[in-house]
Design an enzyme around this catalytic site. Structure first.
Site, PDB file in Angstrom:
ATOM      1  N   SER A  29      -4.015  -0.837   2.380  1.00 54.21           N
ATOM      2  CA  SER A  29      -4.701  -0.499   1.141  1.00 54.21           C
ATOM      3  C   SER A  29      -6.202  -0.516   1.360  1.00 54.21           C
ATOM      4  O   SER A  29      -6.766  -1.489   1.852  1.00 54.21           O
ATOM      5  CB  SER A  29      -4.319  -1.506   0.051  1.00 54.21           C
ATOM      6  OG  SER A  29      -4.973  -1.190  -1.148  1.00 54.21           O
ATOM      7  N   GLY A  30      -6.857   0.597   1.002  1.00 51.94           N
ATOM      8  CA  GLY A  30      -8.302   0.706   1.166  1.00 51.94           C
ATOM      9  C   GLY A  30      -8.722   1.386   2.439  1.00 51.94           C
ATOM     10  O   GLY A  30      -9.914   1.518   2.703  1.00 51.94           O
ATOM     11  N   THR A  43      -5.394   7.996   0.662  1.00 47.88           N
ATOM     12  CA  THR A  43      -5.381   8.973  -0.435  1.00 47.88           C
ATOM     13  C   THR A  43      -6.419  10.061  -0.224  1.00 47.88           C
ATOM     14  O   THR A  43      -6.136  11.258  -0.400  1.00 47.88           O
ATOM     15  CB  THR A  43      -5.620   8.253  -1.780  1.00 47.88           C
ATOM     16  OG1 THR A  43      -4.636   7.237  -1.950  1.00 47.88           O
ATOM     17  CG2 THR A  43      -5.556   9.238  -2.926  1.00 47.88           C
ATOM     18  N   ASN A  55      -8.882  -2.465  -2.293  1.00 52.70           N
ATOM     19  CA  ASN A  55      -9.185  -1.050  -2.495  1.00 52.70           C
ATOM     20  C   ASN A  55      -9.411  -0.792  -3.970  1.00 52.70           C
ATOM     21  O   ASN A  55      -8.691  -1.309  -4.816  1.00 52.70           O
ATOM     22  CB  ASN A  55      -8.024  -0.192  -1.966  1.00 52.70           C
ATOM     23  CG  ASN A  55      -8.355   1.292  -2.020  1.00 52.70           C
ATOM     24  OD1 ASN A  55      -9.486   1.680  -2.303  1.00 52.70           O
ATOM     25  ND2 ASN A  55      -7.372   2.117  -1.745  1.00 52.70           N
ATOM     26  N   SER A  98      -3.056   3.332  -4.079  1.00 57.51           N
ATOM     27  CA  SER A  98      -1.832   3.971  -4.571  1.00 57.51           C
ATOM     28  C   SER A  98      -0.748   2.911  -4.661  1.00 57.51           C
ATOM     29  O   SER A  98      -0.376   2.300  -3.662  1.00 57.51           O
ATOM     30  CB  SER A  98      -1.408   5.088  -3.616  1.00 57.51           C
ATOM     31  OG  SER A  98      -2.389   6.080  -3.532  1.00 57.51           O
ATOM     32  N   GLY A 137       0.650   1.142   3.115  1.00 61.09           N
ATOM     33  CA  GLY A 137       0.640   0.511   4.418  1.00 61.09           C
ATOM     34  C   GLY A 137       1.309  -0.857   4.391  1.00 61.09           C
ATOM     35  O   GLY A 137       1.770  -1.342   3.359  1.00 61.09           O
TER      36      GLY A 137
END
Length: 1568
Positions: A158-159, A163, A209, A213, A437
């Site tokens: 994440s981060g 995306t 993040n 998502s 992830g």
């Protein structure tokens, strides 16, 4: 790892560090398997040899773009390479065909604009710098070429930027497969615009993040057989439903809640929302806003995105209505009821929010309250209503909120898919997987288990792909290889998903039993998996368990596993929302089957997720995968920070290190033969001259005693550790060479010191001897000085006496000479005065004579002009007798002429009388002046005689010894009186001279007045001529209208009765004749000179035709000559027009034939006459002769344009295009310098400006030609009269449209030739930007054979530059052969050179292998070829072409610059590269590597300054790449201003026109 063989004292190694993960240092001591290392930060570390790794000291400071190129493929090497590239803003790096993307945490728009997409379009993978566009392009090309489906797997924690990466991938695929020209919204637009919608409802801010998502997304982009996007589908996995009700600090809930709270006031009022701090589901955390994100703007953008994906306004309102209801639902609180274990609404606030929820969901308030506070249990005996306690009611409320939000999200996804539409006939697809992830938090729940299961599946797929790629390379190189074992995670997958026996299966089983709890579920897992090596139980844990994943151990809390795994809707909630009056909400909860509506049927989320994951893996297995691993460089989400431990953990979680381990299990080091010999050729210098590189590499490995290596077709494959062993041997060879060099240098330094000492001794002796010599010389000098002083003292005394004597003599001489000089001066002054008087008198006499002669000449000219005028007047009178219509005007004009003539004669007589009186007065004054002069001369002679007599008397007088006073003043008084008389006479003479000057001035003024009056009379005569020409213009207007009306009658005669047409024509002619009579009677005011165009068919000397002949006059030379009836309307019989109309029809046919002949000439006569396009000149002269430019309607222009278009379109011959470019530009030049736009806005103004041949025009031209032929002096200037220049033609609309079309074709043909030249040289430019390997390699090996091969390679590579020069020469020769204007040629070559500059410069910035020292020398040598070409062709054709290469010239100059480290920022930006931007210099400076001398690039300070400047200027989104300008660089004014020598008088017509009598005017003009 290190071994005693490859790690020695002095080796540079990597060692583990608790702060930096890995740190480099130098081995200072090795003892008993332990090494002592001095790190770069000064620390001393002792580590075992097995735990340290060798460091590549020759690795470029900017890193390598593909980590398979690393000499040592190990963990610290990979980490250092990523850190080096990240420090230079290089966020993309390859590992084979895997792309690693490091999140920069800043906007880099220049990396993702359309221009960058164009660069990567079609480029081979790995040729340009690493980029996600390269992966997307390789994926797209593989789909097109191999006709198979592809997939791109984007992973990362994440981060890490997954995306954003997915967005850019879809943008590029839409760019490659997008369709232009489709109606409505395109598929690619909807796919791209679906991202904001899904992000709004599926993304949230987490700890790591700001836009994480919280669901998995797999986008299938479908393509048709032409490679265009034909459909798409979005698949989602496991939305994190618990986030709707539970948010931990400092995270946020889903974005859509905050967007709605920041909506416009009218929407806030409509959906009854307020500040997010007032809602329970949002105020569980203190984070309400995200930096750099405007929720209000995001709300509007989400609305626009919904429009694009097909969600209408009504549905949008319903969606946000549901979102608002969920917010209000969270504020419904419960308290204990009156009954045991019952609940009720807590207070009025809870009742208000419940009422609001009911209004938004459009359901019954009471039913909603009962569904939350009560539960209906279905038994065989019937239904039992059970009250719920406040805690259970709150859980029921949260369950309703999660269910409604989940159904809403699923509906949005289904709506997007139905709106986009899937193509059932799609030939292939590209899937972009944006998946969460690997996650490991302090508290990990059921969601983390599902997420990590997904990553385990993908990791297994990734490992298989990597190993497959390794095997493919081994097979391609034809080497022997055996199966390499790699770590497989199948046991972890079985632990989680195996059925039966897996954790998910146990969880489903526990959910089936109502009495199961989290503790019983955990205990069952402990018993089942206690022997599993991947499963463990933490100490003192009741419900926690740990799984050993590929990325590390993760501890899960099983407290809420059972609740989160159950997926069913409470029957009361289902029935309530299904009965909603809102159609949208009712559709979210369709009615369940009858048996399901009575009781809740269990459905496992884990099992459903496992099935979706299995379907995803099946889809991926049918596609060719491409991998992108996203990495988050730091946990604070700030740019410029690279945390080693964090990155290492992500590389481990992302499987990158696993891929490296797989590679290390085989042959981790792969080097081409050339690179291997360059690096290790010194180990066997006797073998490097061999031409067989493969055998040389094998011999080197054998000589070093390596075992297990493989020699492929193009590469050497080394086992793990063999590269370090070779480097250790290489370091030994280099150390021995260094010791030899040191010994020679020390000998040299000692000898140098001795020589310096010896030179110093000799120098000291020399200085001492010189001092003694100077002392002796000083004494001798003093003796000589004393002798000189005595000599000069004596000379001074003698000189002084002589000077005194000489001065006295000079004084005497001066007095005598001064007296003689004064006498001589007086004499010369008198002489000069007399000469001046004589000069003025002679000048006056000559001027008077000249003026008399001038007057006589003027009189003679006036008489001669009057004679000619009378002669012309007699001719006009004779012509006027034949015409009755203009008799009245003629009489008036004759009277006016006679009056002016009489006045002119009168003024002439006055002038003659004035001149005579002036001459007599001048004669009198001259006589008196002569008398005064004579008297003055006599007086001067008397004075001279008296002075001479006085001198004689003084000389003859005896010397006087003693002065005796004598009193005799008689003679003195006499002289005094005479002197006074002379002075009186002189003053009187001066007075007379002044009076004479005054009278002379008066006479001169009178003469000037007479001259002015004469000029006025002449201007009046000119005005009279202008008035005649204006009358002629008015008459010609009427004649032109008569022509138009007669032509209309001719056309109408085919459809109507002839007699009616004649009558209507007669009435129109009568009206025009009446208007003609009015124009004649109107007084004419001369305000400007109106010049009528020349008559095309009638020469000035041609006799005037009578009215009968004028009526019957026909077309001459393809154009109708103007005609005018000179009689009154009543005198013209009606039947006389019939033969005229029939004649007009035959003339129209002749005109069409002339047009056909001219078009044929334009097509066939492709020759040049004296550097002029013959066809252009002939076409222009014909159009001018036929007055086509002044016609209101004609088709000749359309036919010419059609001829040009048919000759140019689909033309492949550049010579033909150059001919038409020369012809059209010449014709356009003639039109631009001839035509002028018509200012007519009405019929009346058109009539007044139409030019034709009339009687007045012939009169004016006859008079003008007569005066011009005689060449009499006009006025007092003394210049001969010249004929006036040709006037500009007043063009009508067809002519102006023709000029615009001709301009467009000039630009089109120019663009075609320019683009052909660009297309021709483009393949050579791709070969010219990079020097061949044979020219760059083996720079350290200097054998004669290699030098010869390098020379051959350079000669071969220069062929590409010569090919470019050859193309330029060929195009220039064609342009010159066709006499294309030099201005157009200059512009074309300037644009072509700018194209070369753009192509070379962009390729230099996108390819690191091009930014080397030797490559800079190679390109510089090629640019010298272009410079030599520009100098040879002169500025006439090249212009500023050489200056267009400034970017590539300065970039190449920077590459070939020595001592870059010593250059400051100011020197680089202001002196070396003033044209380049900081971003461009930074790009070149960071990519530079010296492959020839091994020197360093820019200093770290300069690089840091540039990075700071780019960061400060982050608002500037300009890309560092250049754009190619394909516009037309010249305008119509440039063509008109260009110096084109076109003389139309001597153009030779072709035989086709020379034999045609209608085109004899071309021969006549040529003869004239």
């Amino acid at each position: 790892m290190g071994t005693p063989v490859n790690i020695i004292v002095g080796s540079h190694v990597w060692v583990e560090d608790p702060e930096l993960a890995w740190i480099d240092g130098e081995v200072t001591q090795i003892k008993a398997g332990d090494a002592t290392i001095v790190a770069t930060n000064g620390k001393t570390i002792v580590a075992n040899l097995s735990s340290i790794y060798p460091k590549d000291t020759e690795a470029p400071p900017a890193g390598v773009d593909d980590m398979t190129k690393l000499a040592y493929l190990h963990e610290p090497g990979v980490l250092q390479n990523l850190a080096s590239r990240f420090a230079l803003n290089e966020i993309y790096t390859y590992t084979g065909n895997i792309l690693i993307a490091v999140n920069p945490f800043r906007r880099l728009p220049h990396l993702y604009d359309v221009h960058m997409m164009e660069q990567y379009k079609g480029a081979p993978f790995g040729e340009l710098s690493p980029h996600l566009f390269a992966v997307a392009d390789a994926c797209y090309r593989a789909m097109i070429n191999e006709h198979g489906s592809q997939s791109i797997l984007v992973s990362g924690e994440s981060g890490a930027g997954k995306t954003e990466t997915t967005k850019m991938l879809m943008r590029y695929l839409a760019f490659m497969g997008g369709r232009s020209g489709t109606e409505g919204r395109t598929v690619e637009q909807q796919v791209l615009e679906s991202n904001p919608v899904l992000e709004a409802f599926g993304n949230a801010k987490t700890v790591k993040n700001n836009n994480s998502s919280r669901f998995g997304k797999f986008v299938e982009i479908q393509f048709d057989k032409f490679g265009k996007i034909s459909g798409a589908a979005v698949r989602t996995y496991l939305l994190e439903r618990s986030r709707v009700c539970q948010v931990s600090d400092p995270e946020r809930n889903y974005h859509c809640f905050y967007m709605l709270c920041s909506a416009p006031p009218e929407d806030i009022k409509k959906f009854k929302v307020a500040d997010p701090r007032t809602f329970h589901y949002l105020n569980q955390t203190n984070c309400y806003e995200v930096s750099n994100v405007d929720d209000a703007r995001e709300y509007l953008e989400t609305r626009n995105a919904m429009d694009i994906v097909g969600i209408n306004q009504e549905e949008q309102d319903s969606i946000f209505q549901v979102v608002a209801a969920i917010l209000h639902l969270g504020n419904v609180e419960f308290a204990k009821g009156k009954e045991t274990d019952s609940s009720k609404l807590k207070d009025a606030k809870a009742e208000f929010h419940l009422q609001t929820v009911a209004e938004l969901l459009m359901c019954d308030v009471k039913a909603l309250e009962d569904s939350l506070c009560k539960r209906v249990i279905v038994t065989p005996d019937g239904k039992i209503t059970k009250p719920l306690d406040p805690e259970s009611a709150a859980l029921s409320r949260d369950a309703l909120a999660k269910t409604v939000y989940s159904r809403l999200f699923d509906w949005i996804v289904d709506k997007i898919n139905s709106s986009i539409g899937q193509d059932p006939n799609a030939k292939s697809l590209i899937g972009v997987l944006d998946i969460y992830g690997f996650e490991s938090f302090k508290i990990n729940s059921f969601e983390q288990l599902c997420i990590n299961l997904t990553n385990e599946k993908l990791q297994q797929h990734f490992n298989q792909h990597v190993f497959k790629m390794e095997q493919e390379e081994y097979t391609r190189e034809e080497i022997d290889w055996s199966y390499v074992e790699f770590v497989d995670n199948q046991d972890v997958l079985d632990l989680i998903e195996k059925k039966p026996g897996g954790i998910i299966a146990l969880l489903d089983e526990a959910c089936m039993f109502p009495k199961s709890t989290h503790e019983t579920f955990a205990q069952k897992m402990y018993q089942t998996y206690k022997a599993h090596k991947r499963f463990s139980k933490p100490k003192l844990a009741q419900t926690a368990f740990t799984i050993n994943h590929y990325a590390g151990d993760v501890t899960y809390q099983a407290d809420y596993f059972l609740d989160k795994n159950k997926d069913y809707v409470v029957a009361e909630h289902q029935a309530l929302l299904n009965s909603s009056t809102c159609h949208f909400i009712a559709n979210l909860f369709p009615p369940l089957p009858e048996e399901s509506s009575k009781q809740s049927k269990f459905s496992s989320i884990g099992t459903r997720f496992k099935q979706q994951l299995q379907a995803l893996m099946e889809t991926l297995n049918t596609t060719e995968p491409h991998y992108i691993r996203c990495v988050k460089p730091n946990t604070v989400l700030q740019p410029g920070i690279f945390e080693n431990f964090n990155v290492l953990n992500q590389l481990r979680c992302g499987g990158v290190l696993e891929a490296i381990r797989i590679s290390c299990a085989g042959y981790p080091t792969k080097r081409t033969f050339d690179e291997f010999i360059d690096r290790f050729g010194m180990l066997a210098p006797d073998l490097t001259d061999s031409s067989d590189e493969k055998s040389v590499c094998a011999a080197i490995c054998d000589r070093m005693g390596l075992k297990g290596y493989q020699i492929g077709k193009t590469k050497v494959f080394l086992r793990a550790g063999q590269m370090a062993e070779l480097d250790a041997r290489r370091i030994e060879v280099l150390a021995n060479a260094a010791r030899l060099i040191q010994r020679q240098i020390r000998t040299h330094l000692t000898r140098k010191e001795f020589i310096i000492l010896r030179k110093g001794t000799i120098q000291m002796q020399k200085h001492w001897r010189a001092r003694l010599a100077r002392k002796l010389y000083q004494q001798m000098r003093r003796e000589d000085a004393s002798i000189r002083i005595q000599k000069y003292a004596r000379a001074h005394a003698a000189r002084k006496s002589y000077t005194t004597l000489r001065a006295s003599a000079i004084v005497i001489q001066t007095g005598l000479r001064a007296m003689a000089a004064r006498n001589e001066y007086r004499s010369r002054r008198r002489t000069k005065a007399s000469i001046m008087i004589q000069t003025q008198w002679r000048l006056h006499k000559a001027r008077s004579g000249y003026k008399n002669q001038k007057k006589a000449t003027l009189i003679l000219q006036c008489l001669w002009r009057g004679r000619i005028g009378r002669k012309e007047l007699r001719k006009l009178r004779m012509a006027a007798r034949e015409t009755g219509a203009l008799k009245e005007a003629k009489d008036k004009l004759e009277k006016r002429v006679e009056e002016l003539t009489w006045r002119l004669d009168f003024e002439k007589h006055l002038r003659i009388d004035l001149e005579e009186s002036k001459g007599e007065e001048i004669a009198k004054l001259q006589t008196s002046l002569q008398e005064m002069q004579e008297k003055l001369d006599e007086a001067e002679l008397a004075i001279i005689k008296e002075r001479e007599a006085a001198k004689l008397a003084i000389e003859q007088a005896p010397p006087v010894i003693k002065e005796v006073p004598v009193v005799d003043n008689t003679q003195l008084e006499l002289l005094t009186n005479q002197n006074k008389e002379l002075e009186d006479e002189l003053s009187e003479f001066k007075n007379k001279a002044e009076e004479f000057e005054k009278r002379y001035l008066e006479v001169q003024k009178q003469t000037e007045e007479l001259i002015k009056e004469t000029e006025e009379s002449k201007s009046k005569l000119n005005q009279l001529q202008d008035m005649i020409e204006r009358l002629e213009t008015n008459m010609s207007s009427l004649e032109s209208e008569n022509q138009v009306l007669r032509q209309q009658a001719l056309v109408e005669s085919t459809n109507e009765d002839m007699s009616e047409a004649i009558k209507s024509m007669e009435s129109k002619i009568a009206a025009l004749e009446a208007e003609n009579q009015l124009l004649r009677n109107q007084p004419v005011v001369v305000t400007q000179t109106v010049v009528a165009p020349p008559l095309p068919a009638t020469e000035p000397s041609q006799p005037i035709k009578p009215p009968q002949l004028l009526k019957a006059q026909s077309f001459e030379n393809g154009h109708q000559v103007g005609e005018e009836s000179k009689t009154k309307p009543k005198e013209v019989p009606i039947v006389s027009l019939a033969p005229v109309l029939s004649k007009q029809k035959s003339l129209t046919d002749r005109q069409q034939e002339n047009h056909d002949v001219l078009i044929k000439c334009l097509m066939e006569d492709k020759r040049f006459d004296k550097k002029r396009s013959a066809a252009a000149c002939i076409v222009y002269k014909s159009l001018l002769q036929w007055h086509s430019f002044e016609a209101e309607k004609t088709n000749i222009f359309d036919r010419i344009i059609h001829t040009i278009r048919s000759s140019v379109e689909n033309q492949e011959n550049v010579g033909e295009l150059a001919y038409w470019l020369s012809t059209t530009s010449a014709l356009l030049f003639l039109l631009q310098n001839t035509l002028k736009a018509s200012n007519s806005s009405s019929t009346g103004s058109y009539r007044s400006r139409t030019a034709a041949a009339t009687l007045f025009s012939r009169m004016a031209r006859s008079a003008h030609s007569a005066s011009a032929g005689v060449g009499i002096s006009s006025g007092y200037s003394g210049l001969l009269g010249k004929p006036s220049a040709q006037s500009r033609v007043e063009a009508k609309y067809p002519a102006l449209l023709f000029k615009q079309q001709l301009t467009a074709y000039v630009e089109k043909i120019y663009g075609m030739i320019r683009d052909r030249l660009k297309k021709e040289i483009r393949p050579f430019l791709t070969l010219c930007i990079q020097a061949p390997k044979s020219a760059r390699s083996r720079s350290l090996r200097g054998s004669s054979k290699n030098i010869h091969s390098n020379l051959v390679a350079k000669q071969a590579s220069s062929v590409h530059w010569q090919s470019i020069v050859k193309s330029l020469n060929s195009t220039l020769a064609i342009m010159c052969d066709n006499y294309v204007p030099a201005m157009i040629t200059r512009k074309m070559f300037s644009q072509v050179f700018a194209f070369i500059n753009v192509q070379l410069f962009n390729s230099l910035l996108l390819r690191r292998e091009c930014c080397s020292f030797s490559n800079g020398e190679f390109v510089k040598a090629g640019l010298q070829e272009l410079e030599q070409w520009c100098s040879q062709k002169t500025d006439e054709f090249t212009g500023t072409s050489w200056d267009e290469l400034q970017h590539i010239r300065q970039a190449v100059g920077f590459l070939t610059l020595h001592q870059k480290t010593h250059k400051t920022m100011e020197e680089i930006t202001n002196e070396l590269c003033p044209v380049l931007s900081v971003a461009q210099i930074y790009r070149i400076g960071t990519m530079f590597w010296d492959d020839k001398y091994g020197t360093q690039g820019l200093s770290k300070d300069v690089i840091a300054k540039m990075r700071t400047m780019m960061t400060d200027d982050s608002t500037n989104n300009n890309t560092f790449l250049l754009d190619d300008d394909s516009s037309i660089p010249f305008s119509l004014d440039d063509i008109s201003r260009s110096v084109i020598d076109i003389n139309l008088s001597d153009v030779e017509p072709p035989p086709l026109l020379r034999q045609n009598s209608e085109f004899h005017f071309l021969l006549q003009q040529r003869t004239d």
